[in-house]
Design an enzyme around this catalytic site. Structure first.
Site, PDB file in Angstrom:
ATOM      1  N   ASP A 238      -7.078  18.387 -14.921  1.00 16.21           N
ATOM      2  CA  ASP A 238      -7.379  17.005 -15.310  1.00 16.21           C
ATOM      3  C   ASP A 238      -7.046  16.890 -16.807  1.00 16.21           C
ATOM      4  OD1 ASP A 238      -8.590  14.681 -16.246  1.00 16.21           O
ATOM      5  OD2 ASP A 238     -10.253  14.802 -14.816  1.00 16.21           O
TER       6      ASP A 238
ATOM      7  N   TYR B 275     -16.123  15.950 -15.767  1.00 15.55           N
ATOM      8  CA  TYR B 275     -16.706  14.620 -15.590  1.00 15.55           C
ATOM      9  C   TYR B 275     -17.733  14.669 -14.447  1.00 15.55           C
ATOM     10  CZ  TYR B 275     -16.964   9.827 -13.930  1.00 15.55           C
ATOM     11  OH  TYR B 275     -17.417   8.619 -13.497  1.00 15.55           O
TER      12      TYR B 275
ATOM     13  N   LYS C 102      -8.348   5.636 -19.178  1.00 11.60           N
ATOM     14  CA  LYS C 102      -8.705   6.096 -20.516  1.00 11.60           C
ATOM     15  C   LYS C 102      -7.523   5.912 -21.481  1.00 11.60           C
ATOM     16  CE  LYS C 102     -12.460   6.772 -18.409  1.00 11.60           C
ATOM     17  NZ  LYS C 102     -12.589   7.699 -17.345  1.00 11.60           N
TER      18      LYS C 102
ATOM     19  N   ARG D  82       0.851  -1.202   0.000  1.00 14.82           N
ATOM     20  CA  ARG D  82       0.000   0.000   0.000  1.00 14.82           C
ATOM     21  C   ARG D  82       0.883   1.248   0.000  1.00 14.82           C
ATOM     22  NH1 ARG D  82      -1.499   2.041   4.609  1.00 14.82           N
ATOM     23  NH2 ARG D  82      -1.950   0.058   5.594  1.00 14.82           N
TER      24      ARG D  82
HETATM   25  C1  LIG Z   1     -12.057  13.628 -17.465  1.00 13.54           C
HETATM   26  C2  LIG Z   1     -12.253  12.551 -16.446  1.00 13.54           C
HETATM   27  N1  LIG Z   1     -11.663  12.656 -15.246  1.00 13.54           N
HETATM   28  C3  LIG Z   1     -11.803  11.711 -14.285  1.00 13.54           C
HETATM   29  C4  LIG Z   1     -12.571  10.599 -14.508  1.00 13.54           C
HETATM   30  C5  LIG Z   1     -12.723   9.549 -13.427  1.00 13.54           C
HETATM   31  O1  LIG Z   1     -11.941   8.444 -13.749  1.00 13.54           O
HETATM   32  P1  LIG Z   1     -12.227   6.940 -13.257  1.00 13.54           P
HETATM   33  O2  LIG Z   1     -13.462   6.483 -13.977  1.00 13.54           O
HETATM   34  O3  LIG Z   1     -10.983   6.231 -13.649  1.00 13.54           O
HETATM   35  O4  LIG Z   1     -12.452   7.000 -11.793  1.00 13.54           O
HETATM   36  C6  LIG Z   1     -13.212  10.436 -15.744  1.00 13.54           C
HETATM   37  C7  LIG Z   1     -14.033   9.249 -16.000  1.00 13.54           C
HETATM   38  O5  LIG Z   1     -14.718   9.155 -16.992  1.00 13.54           O
HETATM   39  C8  LIG Z   1     -13.048  11.439 -16.734  1.00 13.54           C
HETATM   40  O6  LIG Z   1     -13.637  11.349 -17.939  1.00 13.54           O
END
Ligand SMILES: Cc1ncc(COP(=O)(O)O)c(C=O)c1O
Length: 380
Positions: A171, A99, A196, A46
């Protein structure tokens, strides 16, 4: 060195013991200690694991940052960045196109602890500047944003943040470090859903954060270990592998996405197309300046509202109706009921996420096949 060389060589050097050129999967929870108080490099997985350490090093390198941290998902990376940096009474400014799960973190996890998020138009620099209060500690943006592909000028926003002693977190999931490196533009923290494009094959859920700031890193690292939302060795290895081919995949994602955006823009059944690579995108010039490619995400509005959306989603054969994005296969998502279902309907409407909006994650299949699929799905 150029991006693809760094991605292949810099993140994971041959393993010293055996010379293995692919970092081994150290599937071990714990590590033998030479005596009381005499651990070797790792103690407990961890806190740290050799495969994860190689992955954390690789993501830091490709974002041109000093410190990388890996998480069990993009959402864990988001919370694992926000929570250790904010205290009750602090405020965040966020773009109003993110998101849906990120909005849920702001509203359902942080707000009850009196950490308040103020939302501004995701592409309006002046609104970010005027939303700053003495309590603002952090600005959070996605650029391009999910799902409307809005952009913000990162260098200018970083300057505003710096002058006001506020952290800027970006992000970078949609752009990927291949097309955009926010730390180079002045951001303080970059986060990713590595589920992704970086993983790239729709087979592992993960996240990452990268920073150059020692103090920020220490806080995030402490929280990462304490909260424990870390990826296992095998998923870390999948992300290490994914990042090595990011360049070749992103080139094809972007070329296919541009061809599809152009096709959709001309199609009579389509009302509007959102893609930063189209000259009609309101921030096309900024995209061309700030990014080295326009990415693989295309959103569109179909004429005829929900009925037309349902028919289209039922008819596509290569574009699979599914959550997520960034994998080699093309996906179709209906944000209102899928990725952004956690945003209440009125808030969705305010943000411009209508019931007629479709988001495409354009894969790396042959472009003629993808165009043929969309053409037949749009034909009555
Ligand atoms: C731009 C963006 N940030 C964060 C996330 C969250 O990621 P996760 O689904 O891996 O938790 C997503 C998920 O679709 C996303 O599209």
């Amino acid at each position: 060195m150029k991006f693809e060389t760094i991605a292949i060589h810099d993140g994971s050097l041959p393993e010293p013991g055996t010379g293995a050129v692919s970092v081994p999967i150290y599937q071990s929870t714990t590590f033998y200690q030479d005596g009381i108080g005499k651990p070797r490099a790792f103690e407990y997985s961890r806190s740290g694991n050799p495969t994860r350490a190689a992955w954390e090093n690789a993501i830091a390198k490709v974002e041109n940052g000093r410190y990388g941290l890996a998480y069990a998902s993009g959402s864990a990376a988001t919370l694992g960045t926000l929570q250790p940096l904010l205290l009750p009474g602090d405020e965040v400014i966020a773009g109003n196109d993110t998101y849906g799960g990120t909005y849920r973190i702001f509203e359902k996890i942080l707000r009850p602890y009196r950490i308040r998020t103020n939302y501004v138009n995701a592409d309006n620099l002046a609104e970010f500047a005027s939303a700053i209060t003495p309590r603002t500690k952090l600005i959070w943006v996605e650029t391009p944003s999910n799902p409307l592909l809005k952009l913000i000028d990162l260098a200018a926003l970083a300057e505003i943040a710096r002058k006001n002693r506020i952290l800027l977190a970006v992000d970078n999931t949609f752009a990927t470090p291949y097309f955009q490196q926010p730390l180079n533009l002045g951001a303080d923290i970059v986060i990713h859903s590595t589920t992704k494009y970086i993983g790239g094959h729709s087979d592992a859920v993960g996240g990452a954060a990268v920073t150059n700031l020692e103090e920020v890193y220490q806080k995030l690292k402490f929280y990462q270990n304490a909260a424990g939302a870390v990826p296992g060795p095998f998923d870390s290895w999948l992300f290490l592998r994914g990042v090595k081919t990011l360049k070749v995949r992103m080139e094809t994602h972007a070329a296919n996405a541009l061809a599809i955006a152009r096709f959709l823009e001309e199609h009579p059944a389509v009302g509007r197309v959102y893609y930063p690579g189209l000259p009609s995108h309101p921030q096309h010039a900024l995209a061309a300046r700030q990014m080295s490619g326009f990415g693989g995400m295309v959103s569109l509005v179909l004429k005829g509202c929900l009925g037309a959306v349902e028919r289209f989603a039922a008819k596509t054969q290569l574009f699979l109706l599914a959550e997520s994005l960034g994998g080699i296969e093309s996906l179709l998502c209906y944000p209102a009921q899928m990725t952004h279902a956690s945003v209440p309907p009125q808030e969705r409407a305010r943000r411009g996420i209508g019931d007629d909006l479709i988001r495409l994650s354009v894969g790396i299949e042959n472009i003629d096949d993808l165009l043929a699929d969309l053409r037949q799905a749009l034909t009555d």
